[in-house]
Design an enzyme around this catalytic site. Structure first.
Site, short mmCIF file in Angstrom:
data_model
loop_
_atom_site.label_atom_id
_atom_site.label_comp_id
_atom_site.label_asym_id
_atom_site.label_seq_id
_atom_site.Cartn_x
_atom_site.Cartn_y
_atom_site.Cartn_z
N ASP A 143 -36.09 53.82 52.06
CA ASP A 143 -34.74 54.37 51.93
C ASP A 143 -33.80 53.61 52.88
O ASP A 143 -34.25 53.01 53.85
CB ASP A 143 -34.73 55.85 52.33
N ARG A 193 -33.49 49.12 45.03
CA ARG A 193 -32.84 50.34 44.53
C ARG A 193 -31.39 50.29 45.03
O ARG A 193 -31.15 50.22 46.24
CB ARG A 193 -33.55 51.57 45.09
#
Ligand code: FAD
Length: 324
Positions: A143, A193
């Protein structure tokens, strides 16, 4: 466009989210924790690994690809980082035992695994997890956290990604430096991402929500796809997704649309029915404080829902029937 009052609420929530002492007080106040937990359950699958796995099985059976996340960040001691690593290893075993499809992803903050203690601890733990997941056909996704940590996150990621193909990283489109970071990272095989960015950043580092950011997001999508790099387009922005679809950037190999559990389930289902690869991010755990603040901040009408959920906990029925 959000109203000025909603923008103020969003700013305030993102500031509250950064308050680490509030987060730890919450863990120590069972009554407050349980009231807020009623609101968090709209976005978090449960407090335990098993609850995460059970939800994953239901949603995987509907045809969504799954990304599980044990939520937490800024773990302050070596012992707590080891406990977090143990949980991620147990999660990878549970994914295998539950026979979730190959390619199921585990997402994590590097500061949950060790970065808040030292870069070398984060590196060791990330390597360990990469070894552990490789043979099981599980992918890892790093993340993105506040931009103060970005350099360290990129350094650790690059070292692990140079040795393991199944690890990817999240990039925040709102940071001015992201086009350069994307270009550098596309030399590694790992999936990117792309998100707009959840953190409150200084204005010299990041742009606000709006047309310029949407244009930037589109150009980053195009840049990744032009080199056939694996890409997760992680947004709930329907207009942006429509534009990406209009430019024929969705029906492309190695490209998927990824959304957070509990956010726009109707839209993700629509994308799946249109034949696109869809991935669902399923968080679990007890450290959902920062995560909840971000979900309320990025869409202030959620505040009203959260109030109603706190007053009437049984309202929250998850997974939402809109996924089915
Ligand atoms: P926005 O412009 O914020 O919203 C567009 C529209 O989407 C809104 O008008 C609303 O209709 C809908 N919407 C957006 N959010 C919500 C919500 N919470 N509830 C209801 N409707 C909503 N950020 C990071 O900083 N680091 C990460 O590692 C990270 N990982 C992520 C992983 C995934 C899979 C996703 C989907 C997001 C992640 N994010 C991460 C969060 C991201 O940065 C954005 O804050 C978040 O996705 C909201 O932005 P948006 O692109 O949906 O568009």
């Amino acid at each position: 466009m959000p109203s000025p009052e909603e923008l103020d609420a969003s700013f305030a929530l993102k500031s509250i989210a950064r308050n680490i002492s509030l987060k730890s007080s919450l863990q120590r106040m069972p009554t407050v924790y349980s009231v807020l937990w009623s609101a968090a359950q709209r976005f978090v699958t449960g407090e335990t690994r098993q609850e995460g796995i059970d939800t994953a099985k239901v949603l995987a059976s509907l045809g969504y690809d799954i990304c599980l996340a044990y939520v937490g960040e800024n773990t302050a001691t070596e012992q707590a980082c080891q406990a977090a690593l143990d949980e991620f290893v147990a999660l990878s075993q549970a994914i295998e035992t539950a026979s979730l499809p190959k390619g199921t992803t585990i997402s994590f903050d590097l500061s949950h695994l060790g970065l808040a203690v030292s870069q070398s601890l984060a590196l060791d733990h990330f390597h360990h997890l990469a070894q552990e997941t490789k043979g099981r056909g599980i992918c890892l996704m790093v993340d993105m956290e506040e931009s103060d940590k970005l350099e360290a996150i990129l350094e650790v990621y690059q070292q692990v990604a140079a040795r393991h193909q199944h690890v990817g990283i999240t990039l925040s489109a709102h940071l001015y430096r992201t086009p350069q970071d994307l270009e550098a990272l596309m030399h590694l095989p790992g999936k990117i991402r792309l998100v707009k960015g959840a953190y409150q950043e200084p204005e010299e580092r990041a742009m606000k929500r709006g047309e310029t950011l949407d244009e930037r997001f589109l150009s980053l999508v195009e840049a990744a796809i032009s080199t056939q790099h694996p890409l997760s387009i992680a947004t709930h922005d329907q207009h942006l997704l429509q534009e990406i679809e209009r430019r024929k950037l969705l029906a492309v190999a190695h490209v998927e649309v990824e959304m957070l559990y509990g956010v726009r389930p109707d839209l993700l289902k629509q994308m799946k029915q249109a034949g696109y690869q869809t991935l669902l991010f399923l968080p679990y755990g007890r450290e959902w404080y920062l995560y909840l603040c971000h979900r309320l901040a990025e869409y202030p009408p959620n505040l009203y829902r959260a109030l109603a959920d706190c007053a009437q906990p049984s309202r929250t029925q998850q997974p939402s029937s809109d996924y089915f």
